[in-house]
Design a protein around this motif. Structure first.
Motif, PDB file in Angstrom:
ATOM      1  N   LYS A 629       0.821  -1.121   0.017  1.00 30.30           N
ATOM      2  CA  LYS A 629      -0.009   0.079   0.076  1.00 30.30           C
ATOM      3  C   LYS A 629       0.824   1.251   0.018  1.00 30.30           C
ATOM      4  O   LYS A 629       0.624   2.089  -0.902  1.00 30.30           O
ATOM      5  N   TRP A 630       1.744   1.143   0.934  1.00 29.00           N
ATOM      6  CA  TRP A 630       2.611   2.483   0.942  1.00 29.00           C
ATOM      7  C   TRP A 630       3.638   2.471  -0.189  1.00 29.00           C
ATOM      8  O   TRP A 630       3.964   3.529  -0.763  1.00 29.00           O
ATOM      9  N   ARG A 635       5.100   5.515  -5.302  1.00 28.85           N
ATOM     10  CA  ARG A 635       5.112   5.434  -6.774  1.00 28.85           C
ATOM     11  C   ARG A 635       4.313   6.371  -7.423  1.00 28.85           C
ATOM     12  O   ARG A 635       4.875   7.280  -8.096  1.00 28.85           O
ATOM     13  N   SER A 636       3.266   6.766  -6.914  1.00 28.27           N
ATOM     14  CA  SER A 636       2.084   7.571  -7.489  1.00 28.27           C
ATOM     15  C   SER A 636       2.624   9.091  -6.946  1.00 28.27           C
ATOM     16  O   SER A 636       2.736  10.054  -7.843  1.00 28.27           O
ATOM     17  N   ALA A 637       2.983   9.385  -5.864  1.00 30.27           N
ATOM     18  CA  ALA A 637       3.751  10.525  -5.332  1.00 30.27           C
ATOM     19  C   ALA A 637       4.856  11.090  -6.333  1.00 30.27           C
ATOM     20  O   ALA A 637       5.050  12.281  -6.647  1.00 30.27           O
ATOM     21  N   LYS A 638       5.844  10.217  -6.479  1.00 32.58           N
ATOM     22  CA  LYS A 638       7.042  10.507  -7.413  1.00 32.58           C
ATOM     23  C   LYS A 638       6.640  10.956  -8.911  1.00 32.58           C
ATOM     24  O   LYS A 638       6.869  12.062  -9.365  1.00 32.58           O
ATOM     25  N   LEU A 711      -0.052  14.680  -1.350  1.00 36.96           N
ATOM     26  CA  LEU A 711      -0.765  15.267   0.026  1.00 36.96           C
ATOM     27  C   LEU A 711      -0.775  13.979   0.922  1.00 36.96           C
ATOM     28  O   LEU A 711      -0.694  14.478   2.297  1.00 36.96           O
ATOM     29  N   GLN A 712      -0.996  12.998   0.563  1.00 35.24           N
ATOM     30  CA  GLN A 712      -1.069  11.717   1.415  1.00 35.24           C
ATOM     31  C   GLN A 712       0.457  11.451   2.053  1.00 35.24           C
ATOM     32  O   GLN A 712       0.621  11.229   3.472  1.00 35.24           O
ATOM     33  N   VAL A 713       1.459  11.620   1.482  1.00 31.43           N
ATOM     34  CA  VAL A 713       2.805  11.361   1.812  1.00 31.43           C
ATOM     35  C   VAL A 713       3.083  12.523   3.038  1.00 31.43           C
ATOM     36  O   VAL A 713       3.506  12.278   3.962  1.00 31.43           O
ATOM     37  N   ILE A 714       2.730  13.802   2.701  1.00 26.93           N
ATOM     38  CA  ILE A 714       3.020  14.661   3.700  1.00 26.93           C
ATOM     39  C   ILE A 714       2.293  14.458   4.698  1.00 26.93           C
ATOM     40  O   ILE A 714       2.735  14.763   5.805  1.00 26.93           O
TER      41      ILE A 714
END
Length: 884
Positions: A629-630, A635-638, A711-714
């Protein structure tokens, strides 16, 4: 009024009654009832003392909410005629009741609320109006005419004479000094229409400070603008979205259009400036630069130099020539920031039909006039002969101004407006150095402040101070507020609001003030401190701040303890097992990090072999053990765009599924070198991870867009650490996200209530963002523990600056709560740990010993870098063929 009217008394009465009914004139009580133009009512009503109505008067006011005659009020109040008359006179003398109509010879009364002005200002305005019609008069005559105390009138007349509004002298035979308007005196003196400087200045300010309905209207009026704030403060309902659309579409251009100065102009006006000021054709080197810029579709000087392989100075000189001759414009790139690197793109100007110099002169006079000839020359850089020739063709008027009878030019259709220009209300403004209102004050501003980046403070168009403003560290810093008179500080803080609102719209909604009137923020006291408090500023350590959602400040130790608590390091292990720890933390970099936070300690490699975790390069870009999941979110955030080779490898993995490294290379059709490059690219983009038996596994996208994933990573990082500055967060994620986008993401999370921000650390100017739900608990004491923060731990990455300070390079910290009690540098191989350098007392060594025991490691002695003599001899013997 009758002696001044030719019509009959009855006709005048009828006209007056009609004007009263229409509301164009109004009654006002001085010593008796008089009539004035309705727009002047606040002036004369403010001359009389206000008083609080008694019980009968309050009851009468309720009835007079509707228009009523004296007879109607008498009946409603139950009073006799005399009592009603006394009541009405008392209400009229306070000017809270006025006459609004006349019916069959009887006046109709109605209650009213008048927006009064300060008494001194009312006296000044009334005297000016009186002198405009009855001058020259002395103080006694003016006081008698306006029913004012003579002492107040004398004081007001003297003050206005000092300000240049009035002229004092004995203009006709008399015993006392007389007064008249400065403008009227100039007309008498020169025998023609002469305008005083105050009237001209007031008219110029009325034009320079006018509001426009749109950005385009503003730019077309002035022709060019220097800064975005200059536009924003003049446009009603200015929206950054509209500006962005105009810049991105090319409707507004930024370039050196005005005599080599960088200015914003409408694209339709740009050819006019090109025709007027371009004086150089590109040489061979310049054409080469233009061609490369076209190929790159815009570039910075740094990028252009790298692409062309030229010497930096050669490219720089060429860019400067092209820029100053308007072959280039500045490319819009997610905002207007003068501190950012310039990105250039080529500009091909269409042909301009007409005389550009004539149009530039016309616009200048229209926007700034009345102006003298030298002002036109300074603005346009045209010769005096050219300007005189242009003026002879334009519909302009030459007017005489001031005691020296100077010539100024104004558009002919503006003369009526100039002739009726009245002194304006006191005006305060904080403007940029490039603002049209500041151009005439450039010499004075430069003399006072030199090269400092200040925003001049203007009072009635004159420089009375300056504000040194910088955008930095996520906030707007007012480094210094300088003023001629301390008592004017409240007015300046009020005048600052448009600038603060503009900066807030750009994301700089926090303000810090470092110095006020030459006094450091910590030492500001008395009236200045009170003015700042009234304006909404909060005193913090080393500054006055405004806009912070967190008002408290904490020590560095308190903030570190809070971050360690969010990390699960204090007071004890936060998570029951490894999987729960990964779920909350987003992943661990190694066993030391996991064992410090989880009660059940299982090696991470074993969790990978069991299929629970994967080894990936996450965000920040470190190798870490995490779940799918993480990994998908990283991958999506990059959101990295893959090369053709990498995309081919993705298709292979989609078809074949997880595989060993050997199989990956065997199945690849790219060859070893390209396959290795593609594998490295996929790893860094978190497109692949390593699962059971070290098999390469494709990581799916999370299904979220890049911005939403970021946004989710932050959010994850703030749940893990609690508090960051924008700069520290950018460094922590290894600059994966640009600072501009990062600030935008932080602003979005703040607006939605996930984060709060403020100047959290005592003695530190930086803006900190923190979890909003934790505000109020940051300084809460939690039980400390002894622990080691190993170098391959996200907490060590968070404390990068502290570790560099303590260890001199990357290393590990030995801590008791937030206090560093030791540090060491080491090498780790398998279960062996070699200590290279250790700092700390016995207690630090004990903590390190317990840590190593928990990890199941063995300490090895430090091995010297020097090669032993026997090894050197053996090597030489083999080389020389002499075995000893």
């Amino acid at each position: 009024m009758y002696p001044y009217c030719r019509p009959s008394r009855e006709q005048v009465d009828q006209w007056a009654s009609e004007l009263l009914t229409e509301g164009k004139i109004a009654s006002v009580h001085l010593d008796d009832v008089y009539y004035v133009a309705t727009e002047h009512l606040p002036i004369y009503a403010s001359l009389s003392e206000s008083k609080k109505p008694n019980a009968d008067e309050t009851r009468a006011l309720e009835y007079l909410r509707d228009p009523r005659t004296a007879a109607e009020l008498e009946k409603l109040m139950g009073l006799d005629r005399e009592g009603t008359g006394i009541l009405l006179r008392s209400l009229e003398s306070s000017n809270i009741v006025g006459r609004v109509d006349q019916t069959r010879g009887r006046f109709v009364y109605q209650a009213r609320a008048i927006m009064t002005i300060p008494r001194q200002k009312a006296i000044d305005k009334a005297l000016q109006r009186h002198l405009g019609y009855w001058a020259p008069v002395n103080a006694d005559e003016a006081a008698f005419a306006l029913h004012l105390p003579e002492a107040e009138v004398r004081t007001a007349l003297s003050q206005m004479t000092e300000e240049g509004l009035l002229e004092e002298g004995r203009f006709i035979v008399g015993e006392h000094e007389q007064y008249m308007l400065k403008r009227d005196h100039l007309r008498l003196k020169h025998g023609k229409e002469v305008y005083d400087h105050l009237t001209v200045d007031a008219y110029q300010r009325s034009k320079l400070e006018r509001k426009f309905g749109s950005i385009e209207e503003c730019l077309r009026n002035y022709g060019e603008m220097g800064m975005l704030f200059d536009v924003a403060r003049r446009v009603e309902d200015f929206r950054l979205e509209d500006w962005k659309e105009m810049r991105e579409s090319g409707k507004v251009l930024s370039g050196r259009f005005m005599r080599g100065k960088v200015r914003y102009v409408m694209a339709c006006d740009a050819p006019m400036y090109v025709k007027a000021y371009r004086n150089l054709s590109p040489n061979a080197q310049d054409r080469l630069v233009l061609q490369n810029l076209n190929d790159l579709e815009g570039a910075s000087m740094r990028q252009l130099t790298a692409d062309m392989g030229e010497v930096k100075e050669v490219v720089k000189d060429s860019l400067d020539r092209l820029d100053r001759n308007m072959y280039l414009v500045r490319k819009y790139d997610e905002g207007e920031d003068w501190s950012r690197e310039n990105y250039y793109e080529t500009y091909e100007a269409p042909e301009f039909n007409g005389d550009p110099k004539e149009e530039i002169v016309r616009r200048f006079i229209k926007a700034y006039g009345p102006v003298p000839l030298f002002a036109i020359r300074m603005y346009t850089d045209f010769s005096a002969y050219e300007i005189e020739d242009i003026l002879s063709r334009l519909e302009v008027e030459r007017i005489t101004v001031g005691e020296t009878a100077s010539d100024m030019f104004i558009m002919s259709d503006e003369l009526p407006a100039l002739s009726i220009q009245a002194p304006r209300e006191e005006e305060w403004a904080v403007v940029s150095l490039y603002d049209p209102s500041a151009q005439s004050q450039w010499a004075e501003t430069n003399a006072r402040f030199g090269d400092s980046w200040v925003f001049p403070i203007l009072r009635q168009g004159r420089v009375v101070g300056g504000v040194e403003k910088w955008d930095m560290g996520g906030c707007m810093e007012l480094r210094a507020i300088d003023l001629d008179q301390e008592e004017d500080l409240p007015r300046v803080l009020e005048a600052l609001k448009p600038l603060l609102d503009f900066q807030s719209a750009q994301g700089y909604d926090l303000v810090r003030v470092k110095e006020v009137l030459g006094v450091a923020a910590d030492e500001v006291t008395g009236e200045a401190a009170e003015a700042l408090k009234v304006a909404g500023y909060l005193r913090l350590e080393g500054m006055w701040a405004k806009g912070a959602t967190v008002k408290e400040q904490y020590s560095a130790e308190q903030l570190l303890r809070y971050a360690m608590h969010r990390q699960g390091l204090l007071p004890r292990e936060a998570y029951p097992n490894i999987l729960d720890g990964v779920k909350h933390c987003g992943g661990f970099r190694g066993d030391p990090a996991a064992f410090q936070r989880c009660r059940v300690k299982v090696p991470l490699k074993r969790m990978v072999e069991q299929g629970f975790l994967y080894l990936v390069i996450g965000l920040p870009e470190h190798m870490m053990y995490t779940n799918m999941k993480w990994a998908s979110l990283y991958r999506s955030a990059k959101g990295r765009k893959l090369s053709a080779d990498a995309q081919a490898m993705v298709r292979m993995l989609e078809h074949e599924g997880p595989m060993s490294r050997r199989a990956f290379f065997d199945l690849s059709t790219l060859g070893p070198a390209r396959t290795q490059d593609a594998l490295r690219e996929l790893s860094k983009a978190t497109v692949i991870g390593y699962g059971r038996s070290n098999r390469i596994t494709l990581i799916p996208l999370s299904g979220e867009g890049v911005r939403e994933a970021r946004l989710q990573v932050i959010k994850l990082l703030f749940r893990n650490f609690g508090v960051f500055t924008a700069e520290n967060l950018s460094r922590y994620i290894r600059f994966e996200i640009s600072m501009r986008e990062l600030r935008s993401l932080l602003a979005e999370l703040t607006d939605e209530g996930f984060l709060a921000k403020g100047f959290l650390e005592k003695g530190d100017d930086a803006v900190h963002w923190v979890l909003r739900k934790d505000v109020g608990n940051i300084g809460r004491q939690v039980k400390d523990r002894d622990l080691v923060i190993y170098q391959f731990d996200n907490m060590a990455h968070y404390l990068y600056d502290l570790i560099r300070e303590k260890c001199g390079s990357m290393g590990s910290l030995v801590m008791r709560g937030p206090t560093v009690i030791g540090c060491f540098r080491s090498r780790h191989s398998g279960k062996d740990l070699s200590i290279i350098d250790m700092q700390g007392e016995r207690e630090a060594k004990k903590v390190l010993k317990d840590f190593i025991s928990t990890m199941g490691w063995t300490i090895r002695e430090k091995r010297t870098k020097a090669i032993p003599d026997w090894e050197i001899q053996e090597f030489l013997g083999k080389v020389m063929g002499q075995e000893e």
